[in-house]
Scaffold this motif. Sequence first.
Motif, PDB file in Angstrom:
ATOM      1  N   SER A   6     111.722  -4.862  17.758  1.00 29.46           N
ATOM      2  CA  SER A   6     111.203  -4.431  19.048  1.00 29.46           C
ATOM      3  C   SER A   6     110.004  -5.306  19.396  1.00 29.46           C
ATOM      4  O   SER A   6     109.109  -5.493  18.572  1.00 29.46           O
ATOM      5  N   THR A  47     114.475  -5.183  22.862  1.00 32.73           N
ATOM      6  CA  THR A  47     115.067  -4.748  21.605  1.00 32.73           C
ATOM      7  C   THR A  47     116.093  -5.795  21.220  1.00 32.73           C
ATOM      8  O   THR A  47     117.062  -6.026  21.944  1.00 32.73           O
ATOM      9  N   PHE A  76     112.149  -2.845  12.782  1.00 28.90           N
ATOM     10  CA  PHE A  76     112.492  -1.466  12.438  1.00 28.90           C
ATOM     11  C   PHE A  76     113.432  -1.425  11.246  1.00 28.90           C
ATOM     12  O   PHE A  76     114.396  -2.159  11.176  1.00 28.90           O
ATOM     13  N   CYS A  81     113.042   4.251  13.196  1.00 28.26           N
ATOM     14  CA  CYS A  81     113.248   4.270  14.647  1.00 28.26           C
ATOM     15  C   CYS A  81     114.413   5.164  15.038  1.00 28.26           C
ATOM     16  O   CYS A  81     115.232   5.552  14.223  1.00 28.26           O
ATOM     17  N   ASP A  83     117.521   5.004  17.653  1.00 33.69           N
ATOM     18  CA  ASP A  83     118.215   4.010  18.458  1.00 33.69           C
ATOM     19  C   ASP A  83     119.447   4.612  19.115  1.00 33.69           C
ATOM     20  O   ASP A  83     120.042   5.546  18.598  1.00 33.69           O
ATOM     21  N   ALA A 153     115.706   0.968  21.134  1.00 34.09           N
ATOM     22  CA  ALA A 153     115.079   1.701  20.040  1.00 34.09           C
ATOM     23  C   ALA A 153     113.611   1.952  20.305  1.00 34.09           C
ATOM     24  O   ALA A 153     112.947   1.166  20.984  1.00 34.09           O
ATOM     25  N   PRO A 155     110.046   3.609  18.014  1.00 34.10           N
ATOM     26  CA  PRO A 155     109.592   4.066  16.693  1.00 34.10           C
ATOM     27  C   PRO A 155     109.536   5.592  16.644  1.00 34.10           C
ATOM     28  O   PRO A 155     109.305   6.244  17.657  1.00 34.10           O
ATOM     29  N   ARG A 156     109.741   6.142  15.456  1.00 33.48           N
ATOM     30  CA  ARG A 156     109.650   7.594  15.287  1.00 33.48           C
ATOM     31  C   ARG A 156     108.222   8.090  15.412  1.00 33.48           C
ATOM     32  O   ARG A 156     107.969   9.197  15.835  1.00 33.48           O
TER      33      ARG A 156
END
Length: 157
Positions: A6, A47, A76, A81, A83, A153, A155-156
């Motif tokens: 990313s 991405t 990632f 992540c 997605d 995607a 990030p978490r």
Amino acid sequence: MRHTISVLVENKFGVLTRVAGLFSGRGYNIDTLNVGPTNDPKTSRMTIVTRGDDATIEQIVKQLNKLVDALEVQDFRDAECIDRELVLVKVRVDSKTRAEVMQITDIFRAKIVDVQPASLTIEITGNESKVEKFIELMKAFGVLDLTRTGKVALPRK
């Protein structure tokens, strides 16, 4: 090994060309590339899905970080992540197969977005494995056309 990278970039003319040039100039291939605006009108998120060993990906990330218009670069890993991918697929149907295609579409939580006498166009979103499985099932009926967005995607954290 496939990697998802990313890149948060400034919305400036030529940024996409510079990123693509970085890959092609070094002989790296881009499997998918998706670019879209963020909540900040001054930035976009790219991405990129590419293949390579850890050393190759590390080199790509370092080169991307050197670009003036790149604000943030993240490689990632699967757990880091969320997605998704969007696919439109046009499937051949007749009076005998229409109900079965509609049932599979429902099971995958996909949507029928166009109905024609000899075809259905279906929209499906999900992770890569879900999308691949759906496409594989549709091949038995006859895929007339298909387009994919490529992975997006976040990030978490």
